[in-house]
Write a protein that holds these residues in place. Structure first.
Motif, mmCIF file in Angstrom:
data_model
loop_
_atom_site.group_PDB
_atom_site.id
_atom_site.type_symbol
_atom_site.label_atom_id
_atom_site.label_comp_id
_atom_site.label_asym_id
_atom_site.label_seq_id
_atom_site.Cartn_x
_atom_site.Cartn_y
_atom_site.Cartn_z
ATOM 1 N N LEU A 1 0.847 -1.183 0.000
ATOM 2 C CA LEU A 1 0.000 0.000 0.000
ATOM 3 C C LEU A 1 0.884 1.235 0.000
ATOM 4 O O LEU A 1 2.026 1.193 0.457
ATOM 5 C CB LEU A 1 -0.889 0.010 1.243
ATOM 6 C CG LEU A 1 -1.891 -1.141 1.325
ATOM 7 C CD1 LEU A 1 -2.586 -1.126 2.680
ATOM 8 C CD2 LEU A 1 -2.904 -1.040 0.204
ATOM 9 N N TRP A 2 0.334 2.326 -0.477
ATOM 10 C CA TRP A 2 1.089 3.575 -0.580
ATOM 11 C C TRP A 2 0.366 4.667 0.179
ATOM 12 O O TRP A 2 -0.858 4.663 0.297
ATOM 13 C CB TRP A 2 1.226 3.983 -2.050
ATOM 14 C CG TRP A 2 2.029 2.985 -2.846
ATOM 15 C CD1 TRP A 2 1.566 1.808 -3.365
ATOM 16 C CD2 TRP A 2 3.412 3.071 -3.178
ATOM 17 N NE1 TRP A 2 2.588 1.157 -4.004
ATOM 18 C CE2 TRP A 2 3.734 1.905 -3.915
ATOM 19 C CE3 TRP A 2 4.415 4.014 -2.941
ATOM 20 C CZ2 TRP A 2 5.012 1.660 -4.407
ATOM 21 C CZ3 TRP A 2 5.679 3.774 -3.433
ATOM 22 C CH2 TRP A 2 5.974 2.611 -4.158
ATOM 23 N N LEU A 3 1.158 5.620 0.677
ATOM 24 C CA LEU A 3 0.544 6.777 1.345
ATOM 25 C C LEU A 3 1.359 8.026 1.086
ATOM 26 O O LEU A 3 2.578 7.947 0.893
ATOM 27 C CB LEU A 3 0.364 6.525 2.834
ATOM 28 C CG LEU A 3 1.515 6.038 3.701
ATOM 29 C CD1 LEU A 3 2.416 7.197 4.061
ATOM 30 C CD2 LEU A 3 0.950 5.442 4.989
ATOM 31 N N PRO A 4 0.688 9.176 1.051
ATOM 32 C CA PRO A 4 1.413 10.427 0.852
ATOM 33 C C PRO A 4 1.961 10.950 2.184
ATOM 34 O O PRO A 4 1.294 10.853 3.212
ATOM 35 C CB PRO A 4 0.340 11.379 0.318
ATOM 36 C CG PRO A 4 -0.944 10.857 0.892
ATOM 37 C CD PRO A 4 -0.772 9.370 1.084
ATOM 38 N N LEU A 5 3.173 11.464 2.124
ATOM 39 C CA LEU A 5 3.788 12.099 3.295
ATOM 40 C C LEU A 5 4.166 13.532 2.933
ATOM 41 O O LEU A 5 4.317 13.864 1.760
ATOM 42 C CB LEU A 5 5.035 11.330 3.725
ATOM 43 C CG LEU A 5 4.802 9.890 4.217
ATOM 44 C CD1 LEU A 5 6.148 9.204 4.463
ATOM 45 C CD2 LEU A 5 3.950 9.875 5.485
#
Lengths: 254, 254
Positions: free
Chosen positions: A43-47
């Motif tokens: 999974l990917w997430l914005p930081l």
């Protein structure tokens, strides 16, 4: 109000912040992206890179202080929109983090954490947002504050809900190929399933049915599209609003 | 810091409060007590009468503002101790309530709500605490703020966990009569079970075993004592601490 000096900041009443863990199945095209783990499904997430103290230069979850005229959920939504340009398919309060030392020596902030699922169509280009980059949850950089703990709890919550078809629908929409469904399954649970096995189990379960549509998935031959047979789990499709949220929503629309 | 005037209070950064829903199976002896519902089995909780604006004179959940040097859980524990003189058998964060208008025209407060289970031995006398009274959750007076919503959510959470034997152990201790166990069951689920049916079902389930002890239960003939056969559910006995709490606890004890 005048600015507080150092000792006043230390003993001032804690402030409220809202931060959001935004899960997507892939990073959007045209965005700065961190390393992917070697085995693919993740999974990917914005930081967001912090530009001021404390933790200057470190990556942190999108979020900010709660303004006097904004509800918690509005704050989470607007943060998410600023970082991704999107509206969430799913948004839920996760937990409130209030450790005494979590803000280092700065004014103490109690953070109400939310978690969200967003759907990104394959290779949708997205306008770059300054200081935002996308990371795999399996290859995160060192995070500011206790944000690594917040991400870990959000992953546990997502896994606990991952038996629900709703998670897949939120990531993929109502129609999907079995390959896409397997990628959701593997990314959420941190596994690598055998494609043929997964396909056989899913078809035998009676939980999906073909829609009649066919989709070309990358370089592979065209794949049939499916949808869930049962109503996706009600809880995850429309998160039961708390009474307080219901009241608030009523007020806002009246 | 000087006091804020009315318009400054309205637009000041929201503050943090902690409130706790404290469930007990009966009110303690020697305490002011509200009306009981006509059919008996119910849960009880302590309320505090407000002595200042807003909502002066109304009943509210025990709680208060979060001090700069206190963690959220410490704040919930000390509130519970002040209202009851006891330590909780179970304490868990419930939800954070942050509606924009929940504090009326006063300084906005975001309330982190906890819920707790406490065990009160039958007819334990307890010292009176000023402005505290015990109410049945089925016959609450009008509450200040959105505290009725908080109690309603806590009851839903308790019911969702009520399949776990842990709830009963928290209320009753390790040893109990089947009559006591039925009262927990009925109070949590808001039902009235037939005693003979309940007894038969519980014994047939294999989930309880006699301890050999016998206890006199009011005017009835002596009743056998039981304990749960299986390990009480791990999640409810030791609520999984969040990573942040673990860190905090480590820090505090080191």
């Amino acid at each position: 109000m005048r600015a507080l000096n150092v000792s006043e900041r230390r003993t001032a009443p804690p402030r409220v912040g809202v931060s959001t863990v935004i899960f997507a199945l892939q990073p959007p095209a045209g965005q700065p992206v961190g390393d992917a783990p070697h085995d693919g499904a993740t999974l990917w997430l914005p930081l967001v890179r912090r530009t001021r103290a404390p933790f200057t230069g470190r990556w942190a979850l999108p979020g900010g202080p709660l303004a006097w005229d904004t509800s918690l959920e509005e704050s989470a939504r607007s943060t998410l929109h600023e970082a991704t340009g999107l509206s969430p398919r799913y948004l839920e309060q996760l937990y409130t983090f209030g450790g005494r030392d979590r803000s280092a020596t700065d004014l103490r902030v109690v953070t109400v954490a939310y978690w969200a699922l967003i759907a990104l169509a394959d290779r949708t280009p997205m306008e770059s947002v300054e200081n935002v980059a996308w990371y795999s949850v399996d290859a995160l950089p060192p995070l500011a504050f206790d944000h690594a703990d917040i991400v870990a709890l959000a992953r546990r919550r997502l896994r606990a809900k991952a038996t629900y078809t709703g998670v897949a629908v939120r990531f993929l929409g109502e129609e999907f190929t079995l390959g896409e469904l397997r990628r959701v399954h593997d990314a959420v649970l941190g596994r690598t399933s055998d494609p043929a096995n997964f396909r056989r189990r899913m078809l035998a379960s009676g939980r999906v049915e073909p829609t009649g549509a066919v989709r070309r998935d990358g370089a592979h031959r065209p794949a049939r599209c499916y949808r869930f047979v049962a109503e996706p789990d009600a809880e995850l499709l429309t998160p039961a609003p708390t009474p307080a949220e219901t009241t608030e929503r009523k007020r806002r629309t009246s």
